[in-house]
Design a protein around this motif. Sequence first.
Motif, PDB file in Angstrom:
ATOM      1  N   HIS A  11       0.831  -1.191   0.000  1.00 22.87           N
ATOM      2  CA  HIS A  11       0.000   0.000   0.000  1.00 22.87           C
ATOM      3  C   HIS A  11       0.875   1.254   0.000  1.00 22.87           C
ATOM      4  O   HIS A  11       1.776   1.407   0.817  1.00 22.87           O
ATOM      5  N   GLU A  12       0.595   2.125  -0.923  1.00 20.28           N
ATOM      6  CA  GLU A  12       1.321   3.378  -1.033  1.00 20.28           C
ATOM      7  C   GLU A  12       0.310   4.490  -1.242  1.00 20.28           C
ATOM      8  O   GLU A  12      -0.872   4.239  -1.463  1.00 20.28           O
ATOM      9  N   SER A  13       0.774   5.715  -1.166  1.00 19.64           N
ATOM     10  CA  SER A  13      -0.109   6.864  -1.339  1.00 19.64           C
ATOM     11  C   SER A  13       0.145   7.531  -2.677  1.00 19.64           C
ATOM     12  O   SER A  13       1.289   7.622  -3.131  1.00 19.64           O
ATOM     13  N   TYR A  15      -1.610  11.045  -5.077  1.00 20.80           N
ATOM     14  CA  TYR A  15      -2.334  12.295  -4.851  1.00 20.80           C
ATOM     15  C   TYR A  15      -2.956  12.751  -6.160  1.00 20.80           C
ATOM     16  O   TYR A  15      -2.309  12.719  -7.217  1.00 20.80           O
ATOM     17  N   GLN A  42      -5.422  12.850  -1.082  1.00 24.87           N
ATOM     18  CA  GLN A  42      -4.572  11.672  -0.909  1.00 24.87           C
ATOM     19  C   GLN A  42      -5.401  10.407  -1.060  1.00 24.87           C
ATOM     20  O   GLN A  42      -6.519  10.305  -0.556  1.00 24.87           O
ATOM     21  N   GLU A  44      -5.079   5.910  -1.158  1.00 20.48           N
ATOM     22  CA  GLU A  44      -4.265   4.737  -0.853  1.00 20.48           C
ATOM     23  C   GLU A  44      -4.390   3.735  -1.994  1.00 20.48           C
ATOM     24  O   GLU A  44      -5.496   3.376  -2.398  1.00 20.48           O
ATOM     25  N   VAL A  55      -7.902   2.314  -5.783  1.00 20.03           N
ATOM     26  CA  VAL A  55      -7.516   3.142  -4.642  1.00 20.03           C
ATOM     27  C   VAL A  55      -8.632   3.194  -3.614  1.00 20.03           C
ATOM     28  O   VAL A  55      -9.786   2.842  -3.883  1.00 20.03           O
ATOM     29  N   THR A  57     -10.195   5.925  -0.580  1.00 20.00           N
ATOM     30  CA  THR A  57     -10.187   7.265  -0.008  1.00 20.00           C
ATOM     31  C   THR A  57     -10.127   7.174   1.513  1.00 20.00           C
ATOM     32  O   THR A  57     -10.233   6.089   2.099  1.00 20.00           O
ATOM     33  N   GLN A  58      -9.989   8.325   2.164  1.00 21.01           N
ATOM     34  CA  GLN A  58      -9.967   8.353   3.625  1.00 21.01           C
ATOM     35  C   GLN A  58     -11.329   8.012   4.211  1.00 21.01           C
ATOM     36  O   GLN A  58     -11.442   7.725   5.406  1.00 21.01           O
ATOM     37  N   ALA A  73       4.167   9.559  -4.409  1.00 22.98           N
ATOM     38  CA  ALA A  73       4.631  10.204  -3.174  1.00 22.98           C
ATOM     39  C   ALA A  73       5.938  10.958  -3.391  1.00 22.98           C
ATOM     40  O   ALA A  73       6.179  11.998  -2.769  1.00 22.98           O
TER      41      ALA A  73
END
Length: 394
Positions: A11-13, A15, A42, A44, A55, A57-58, A73
């Motif tokens: 898992h990476e971020s 944007y 951002q 994930e 991906v 989301t938060q 990133a």
Amino acid sequence: MGCNRLRKVEHESVYVSGRPTYLHDRVAAVSNRVAEVVNGQQLEVLERGRHFLKVKTQKNEIGWIEEHYVIDAKTYDSFAQLATGHKQDPVVATATVRDDVYLHNLPGRETEHFYLLPGNTKVQLLARAVVPKVASAASSSAAKASAPKTQAALPQQAKSGAPSGTPLNAPTKPAAQASTSKPAPPSASPAPALADPDSVAMEDWWLVRDTQGHFGWLLAGRVDVDVPDEVGVFAEGQRMVGAYVLTKLTDRQATTPDQQVPEYVTVLSPPKSGLPFDFDQVRVFTWSMKRHRYETAFRLHPIQGFLPVTVGSQATPGGSVPTFSFQIADGQNLAVDPATGVARPAAPRTIRYEMIDTQVKRIGPDMAPIPVSHPEGEKPKSAKAGKPGKKKAK
């Protein structure tokens, strides 16, 4: 999409670097929207496909997004490093963005972009860079090879309002990554002559900071420098680089709401890009209490001046008086940052003036003649200052 095209990743971020878009529940011609994501958000990464990312989301919304809509990133960190390295830089002028535009991590039309500024956004100008507008095919290939995979293709860039173009092939070509702080200037090199129409086309970029504290580079032609209309009308075909308030007078017949009238020092340059200096003219506008209009009290031209213009005050027997200063190069040597194309005097000289009433007088330890800009091979001369006095602004 077949399973053989998918691969599990740590898992990476990433944007969102494009305009607002939607996550979809599948990669197919027909799919459902899952959630909307906006510029700067951002995400994930859960899974990678060919040109698509799965991906989250938060808010734990999961869906697929096209890879060219995001930056990784490492690129995001380059913008953070840009902010850290330049947060103490002096503001040389303020400006207004003409229309929607992206901020880049380095000057250049194919450098990485991230933050999207809406039209009419106010920004602070910090530094000007000059880079070539057109590059060779070899330079284009090298730049594309060094670009992060998440930015390999940007088919929507032109539609989204971001400048488009090719990488830059010149000694001032932007580096692949932004530095963590302001790079140390290299050894001095002769200043280039005024831009030759037959040479490689050059363009100006500004390092800016917006009202939210975002830093980045944008094309100079995408912003209008904030200059008061009452003095901007006297530009005489030149480009006003900045206008700075020296002092204010009270005129009961003035049309301003508080009857306070500012007096300005302005700096101007020819209306062209690629110049090896920030401005070539200094002009002071004072207010005539008798005629109730602006008049030219002082003019210095032509010179090779560099921002910032610093305004202050100085105590005299008659009271405090306004002062201003700027830098010029000592000779024709400039130090050019190879990563950004920012040119600064290798051996700067600080030129200072004070203004008493409408009289502008040179002060300070450096009273040596000020050289003028001149074509290569021409013998240098000294810049001449216009006689101080009540001359009507033309």
